[in-house]
Write an enzyme that holds these catalytic residues in place. Structure first.
Site, PDB file in Angstrom:
ATOM      1  N   ALA A  66       0.840  -1.197   0.000  1.00 40.13           N
ATOM      2  CA  ALA A  66       0.000   0.000   0.000  1.00 40.13           C
ATOM      3  C   ALA A  66       0.875   1.247   0.000  1.00 40.13           C
ATOM      4  CB  ALA A  66      -0.883  -0.011   1.243  1.00 40.13           C
ATOM      5  N   GLY A 107       0.279  -5.190   0.734  1.00 45.78           N
ATOM      6  CA  GLY A 107      -0.753  -5.199  -0.306  1.00 45.78           C
ATOM      7  C   GLY A 107      -0.262  -5.845  -1.588  1.00 45.78           C
ATOM      8  N   GLU A 110      -0.812  -9.382  -1.133  1.00 40.85           N
ATOM      9  CA  GLU A 110      -2.258  -9.658  -1.127  1.00 40.85           C
ATOM     10  C   GLU A 110      -2.809  -9.734  -2.548  1.00 40.85           C
ATOM     11  OE1 GLU A 110      -3.020  -6.528   1.930  1.00 40.85           O
ATOM     12  OE2 GLU A 110      -4.301  -8.083   2.799  1.00 40.85           O
ATOM     13  N   GLU A 130       2.394  -5.830   7.898  1.00 43.35           N
ATOM     14  CA  GLU A 130       1.486  -4.818   8.449  1.00 43.35           C
ATOM     15  C   GLU A 130       1.543  -4.722   9.973  1.00 43.35           C
ATOM     16  OE1 GLU A 130       0.854  -6.859   6.008  1.00 43.35           O
ATOM     17  OE2 GLU A 130      -0.207  -5.808   4.406  1.00 43.35           O
TER      18      GLU A 130
END
Ligand code: NAD
Length: 706
Positions: A66, A107, A110, A130
């Site tokens: 992210a 991310g 992910e 995270e």
């Protein structure tokens, strides 16, 4: 259209569409990149010719995850959000293969987890870090990872936050194939698609999963093992809950659970603190006018003067980095001992598997000793670590000035002395700097880089660059007594010892601060460092406390009795058989001192212990900021997180003050000033900058000397 091309390169070869992310430098999944991926998913979905889609990167990394700079902004969750994009890839009606090279983190991983298959080049890293920011994977990671690999191992990977290698990922079943390099991907892709031909693309939403009894037991056992390490931490517990409950639900419900847990964590003070720590460590590297690329000198040879405790620890850092290092000492016996100690420490690192046999061998070969300054004339950097005595240090610097080459950097590891006075004895004061390592210097991450009035910019830049090479977290500070860390510790420790005179037991004080999250209480820390060392530091700082008898009176009395701390098996505590115990004799001694000084003993609450110690710490931090000794409040926090065992999840003393609210800190200090009589009057005056910021409803973070 042209806009999306900035972020993604798309092309079709036969039945395969290649969607390559190219958002330099590391493909952070910003709003713009997400839009571009979403756009090309539309293109690939509508194109009848496309049978499969390969999601990859044009850059050396797949994706770093992210875009943290979007956190807390509207862009962060603007559609297509990352969770929505991952869901779309999972449901995509054609085969999707993620090709990971470099690293896929957060991310980024992910996104890859949502694909049907994953291939990775050897040596690449995959991870969900995270937890280090006080949150959890929020784009399906907590649910898709345990649906791909053993749920208990998935939880470990997320709670650890450390990336794994592509080789480990293959063993776990997280990737389907390994590539020698990205050049070999075409063949692997065709092979995978061939294997897929018979089936239909995976869609986790339509599959049934469950959590076996063995896996649930393994998960809960892991949670129990980590209980101590996770004290006070929210996000690892939330990850366990997400896996345990999520695996018993449909993916749809599990993702809703993940979202709720993510939001709870993201809104917590802890997440704010951990994110603050992350950014503060990055900011600390930025010193106005200093560019690490301007580093003047390549440090190819280091000399260390003084081969005691610190000299040895400092040397190990350079030796492990492969830099030839020469130790010089006036005492030849000390040199012999140092060599043996360094060898033992480095070999023990090898035996524990922390370093390779090759590094160990190279490090020992890079070590040499000297007894003459002529022998260090060629050193690029000299670090002095002799006794903490200005006259001794000045005599060493006169020798350095005489013998070292003109461009050599001359550094001191002094903890408290005036570096300007040390620089004064050199004809090249611009080359003099403080490199304040913390004990044990080969382990502690912090390095206070002390800039004198005359330290040159290239010298500072060289030291900051070097700090990275030896794996230290460097913070640039100015000259004052104790610099930042030790100056602040003085009032913190003063309050701890004073409260023992006022009736708190040492273990009460230590437990309250441990419960707050400190790695160690201040009194046990004093026993570890040596009661005599604490007394010497207090004496050196006499001008601060003259006339105030209670100031560490207990420490002076213990020193009289030869109770010097752990090293004599008795200090404030008694260490029978190495085990720490409260000593009734010390409680009686404290009572006696209190009576002789007219200090009334009473019950002291946990809250008071924390306020008096931590508010004093922060209050001194505001003075340091106001004097310009630290550039920003975040720098002070970085020092406390990396050198003093301050809990990272509280972000540091200044972040703690911000989170508490500066008006509340000010009020707390004013109450203590009022309620503690003449003592309070003397020691609890709020720093002017704290008052000013509190009155203006501002935070410490909002103030900067940059
Ligand atoms: P130490 O007593 O263990 O070692 C000092 C060494 O310096 C001894 O081996 C001694 O023989 C040598 N020495 C003394 N005078 C010398 C001279 N003129 N020339 C060459 N060698 C000389 O001390 P230490 O604990 O390693 O501390 C060294 C410095 O590091 C001090 O300035 C101290 O304040 C600072 N420091 C110490 C700590 C700590 O926790 N001990 C932490 C940070 C900084």
């Amino acid at each position: 259209m042209s806009e999306v091309n900035h972020y993604v390169d798309y092309r079709r070869e036969g039945g395969i569409a290649f969607l390559s992310m190219c958002h330099a430098p590391v493909n952070t999944l910003s709003y713009e990149l997400r839009c571009a991926i979403d756009h090309y998913l539309d293109v690939a979905e509508q194109d009848q010719e496309v049978k499969a889609l390969v999601l990859r990167s044009e850059l050396s990394a797949f994706s770093a995850g992210a875009d943290i700079s979007e956190f807390g902004t509207e862009k962060s969750f603007a559609e297509p959000s990352l969770p929505a994009l991952c869901d779309r890839i999972d449901r995509f009606p054609k085969w999707v293969i993620a090709e990971v090279a470099g690293y896929a983190l957060g991310g980024g991983l992910e996104l890859a987890l949502a694909a049907d298959k994953r291939i990775a080049t050897r040596g690449s890293k995959l991870g969900l870090p995270e937890v280090n920011l006080g949150i959890l994977p929020g784009a399906g990671g907590t649910q898709r990872l345990p649906r791909l690999i053993a749920p208990s191992l998935a939880a470990r990977m997320m709670c650890d936050g450390k990336p794994i290698s592509s080789e480990q990922a293959l063993d776990l079943g997280l990737v389907n194939a390994l590539l020698a390099s990205s050049e070999h991907s075409e063949a692997a892709i065709h092979q995978l698609l061939k294997e897929c031909e018979a089936g239909t693309p995976d869609n986790m939403f339509e599959q049934d999963y469950s959590l076996s009894r063995e896996e649930e037991t393994a998960l809960l056992e892991y949670q129990a093992q980590q209980a101590r390490r996770w004290t006070g931490l929210k996000s690892p517990q939330a990850i366990i809950e997400a896996v345990q409950r999520g695996m018993k639900s449909s993916l749809e419900d599990a993702l809703a659970l993940e979202r709720k847990l993510f939001n709870d964590c993201a809104a917590s003070p802890q997440a704010r603190a951990l994110q603050h720590a992350f950014f503060a460590e990055k900011d600390a590297l930025k010193v106005p006018g200093i560019n690490r690329d301007d580093a003047r000198l390549a440090i190819q040879e280091v000399a260390i003067i003084g081969s005691g405790l610190m000299g040895c620890g400092i040397a190990i850092n350079f030796l492990l980095a492969g830099i030839p290092t020469r130790l010089l000492d006036v005492n030849s016996e000390a040199l012999e001992k140092a060599r043996a100690y360094i060898q033992k420490t480095i070999e023990s690192g090898r035996d524990k598997g922390r370093i390779s046999a090759q590094i160990c061998e190279q490090a020992m070969a890079a070590l040499s000793t000297a007894s003459d300054y002529e022998d260090i004339a060629n050193a690029d950097l000299v670090i002095e670590a002799v006794f903490e005595d200005l006259t001794v240090k000045q005599s060493v610097f006169k020798e350095l000035n005489r013998h070292c080459k003109a461009e050599a950097i001359l550094a001191s590891n002094t903890s408290t002395l005036d570096l300007n006075a040390i620089a004064d004895v050199c004809a090249r004061p611009e080359n003099v700097i403080g490199l304040h390592f913390f004990s044990p210097a080969n382990i502690m991450k912090l390095l206070e880089v002390v800039r004198t009035e005359r330290t040159s910019e290239p010298v500072l830049a060289t030291c900051l660059k070097l700090a990275k090479k030896i794996n230290k977290v460097a913070v640039t500070v100015g000259v004052c007594y104790g610099f930042v860390g030790n100056r602040m510790v003085a009032p913190y420790s003063r309050e701890a010892f004073r409260m023992v005179l006022e009736g708190a037991s040492p273990s009460q004080v230590d437990s309250a601060l441990r419960e707050f999250g400190m790695a160690m209480g201040p009194i046990e820390m004093a026993d570890m460092a040596g009661i005599d060392v604490g007394c010497m530091a207090a004496l050196a700082n006499q001008h601060e406390w003259q006339g105030e008898e209670s100031y560490q009176a207990l420490q002076f009395a213990l020193r009289e009795q030869g109770r010097l701390g752990q090293k004599t098996s008795a200090g404030v505590y008694r260490y029978d058989g190495g085990k720490k115990q409260e000593d009734p004799e010390v409680l009686a001694l404290a009572k006696e001192i209190a009576q002789s000084q007219g200090i009334e003993q009473r019950n002291i609450s946990k809250e008071e212990i924390i306020q008096r110690c931590i508010f004093s710490l922060a209050n001194e931090g505001f003075r340091i900021l106001e004097e310009g000794i630290a550039l920003r409040s975040g720098d002070i926090d970085v020092i406390y997180l990396n050198g003093y065992g301050f809990p990272r999840w509280r972000g540091g003393p200044m972040q703690y003050a911000d989170e508490t609210g500066l008006q509340n800190v000010l009020q707390g200090l004013e109450n203590l000033q009022k309620n503690l009589g003449a003592y309070g009057e003397r020691w609890f005056a709020a720093a002017p900058l704290l008052k000013e910021l509190a009155q203006a409803n501002r935070s410490a973070k909002s103030f900067s000397n940059v």
